[in-house]
Design an enzyme around this catalytic site. Sequence first.
Site, mmCIF file in Angstrom:
data_model
loop_
_atom_site.group_PDB
_atom_site.id
_atom_site.type_symbol
_atom_site.label_atom_id
_atom_site.label_comp_id
_atom_site.label_asym_id
_atom_site.label_seq_id
_atom_site.Cartn_x
_atom_site.Cartn_y
_atom_site.Cartn_z
ATOM 1 N N GLY A 97 0.706 -1.254 0.049
ATOM 2 C CA GLY A 97 -0.166 -0.141 -0.069
ATOM 3 C C GLY A 97 0.687 1.268 -0.113
ATOM 4 O O GLY A 97 2.089 1.294 0.460
ATOM 5 N N GLY A 100 0.185 9.184 2.096
ATOM 6 C CA GLY A 100 0.869 10.141 2.123
ATOM 7 C C GLY A 100 2.132 10.036 3.125
ATOM 8 O O GLY A 100 3.136 10.751 2.893
ATOM 9 N N VAL A 104 4.314 0.873 2.208
ATOM 10 C CA VAL A 104 4.493 -0.355 3.064
ATOM 11 C C VAL A 104 4.737 -1.442 2.369
ATOM 12 O O VAL A 104 3.903 -1.896 1.002
ATOM 13 C CB VAL A 104 3.074 -0.748 3.861
ATOM 14 C CG1 VAL A 104 3.294 -1.993 4.580
ATOM 15 C CG2 VAL A 104 3.014 0.474 4.960
ATOM 16 N N ASP A 213 -5.205 8.216 17.466
ATOM 17 C CA ASP A 213 -5.749 8.022 15.997
ATOM 18 C C ASP A 213 -6.349 6.726 15.836
ATOM 19 O O ASP A 213 -6.207 5.894 15.016
ATOM 20 C CB ASP A 213 -4.454 8.255 15.059
ATOM 21 C CG ASP A 213 -5.037 8.434 13.624
ATOM 22 O OD1 ASP A 213 -6.206 9.138 13.352
ATOM 23 O OD2 ASP A 213 -4.245 8.245 12.713
#
Length: 418
Positions: A97, A100, A104, A213
């Site tokens: 993936g 920003g 990965v 988060d």
Amino acid sequence: MTGSASKKLSKMEVMLIVSLGVSAGFLVSFIGIAWLWWGNKKRKFIKLKEKYFQENGGLLLQQQLASHGGAVDTTKIFSAEELQEATNNFHESRVLGKGGYGIVYKGILPDNQVIAIKKSKGCVGSQSEQFVNEVIILSQINHRNVVKLLGCCLETEVPILVYEFISHGTLHEHIHKKRSSLSFELRLKIAAEAAGALAHLHSSISTPIIHRDVKAANILLDDKYTTKVSDFGASRLVASGEAGIQTVVLGTVGYLDPEYLHSNQLTEKSDVYSFGVLLAELLTSKVAVSKDEFLASIFVASMEKDCLNQMLDDEIVNEGTIEMVKNVAELARRCLRVKGEERPTMREVAMELEGMIMTKHPWGSADHYFPEETEHLLGSPNTSKDYSVNVDGGGGPGTASGSSMQIDMSMSSYADGR
């Protein structure tokens, strides 16, 4: 004639000897120059790796580890060569993936262990502090529902984190991109495991951790749908007795605690609010933000108007689940209260979800989501420095990412990192 030939032969031998001597001299000189060149190149390479080590926060990491009581024995420092080999030199086919924050990759070690390698796009200033922060946070956690940090690499141009590989993507993908159909019972299990992990971070370790988060994109699932909470780049350590932390607001639009957004005062209840949004997602299969509409506000309003049924995902609601769905919805509403002090704690949330599972499956274990398996790898750490960094979100192990938006000081939205 014989004497003359003998003299000529002697001259040829002399010339040959001289020629060989000159060649040997050139060879020795060449070897010497090559040796000096290679030595110089090696020194430059070592200096470059030392430069990268410093730029990637290596010195800061050493200082933080020292202040937390020593080295992290279970966290491996990988060499750049090891990770290049594991990813076939970071080949495009190994990309799991992008976002920003960076990329990965899927890696395979010589012993066939599969790993996820998080490679940042860059690492300057606050980004190196985020990298160090994530290493410090994850080095203290050993919990089955938290993604495990295996190690890091500091000697490359950009910092690299190495995690266990989580094979089945993110909760965000399963709910919103229909990667698979999740029954209500499975959603409840995932919620309970995530809540148990967050409760553990808040109240079961010597220095509590606020995730900061919590979102569906940061909940990973393995092939058995076991929950793995990921992406601790924005997380904060909380000193004993510290009620709240004055800090730059970090998080994801749609999940942000309005009280935290207004006051910049971070507490564990900020995670509780974000988790309330996550529960609303699980019940409705709607995204946290859509066309500037916030799921949390719409969800609470629908309950107040007694029209929640219009929002629920029809695929998970039936006669056998409707009452429990309503119980989860009520818990979500309490998590979404505007005032943090009126919200339950994460441990209360986790125990309530566990109680619902036990009601449906009374043979389950009450301790299932509170395993005593955390090892304080750094001893008893003190609170970490407030780095005040803009974490360019997402990017948990074995994941992919979407677009991102950052809003300094007031609000931050990060990539829907898988």
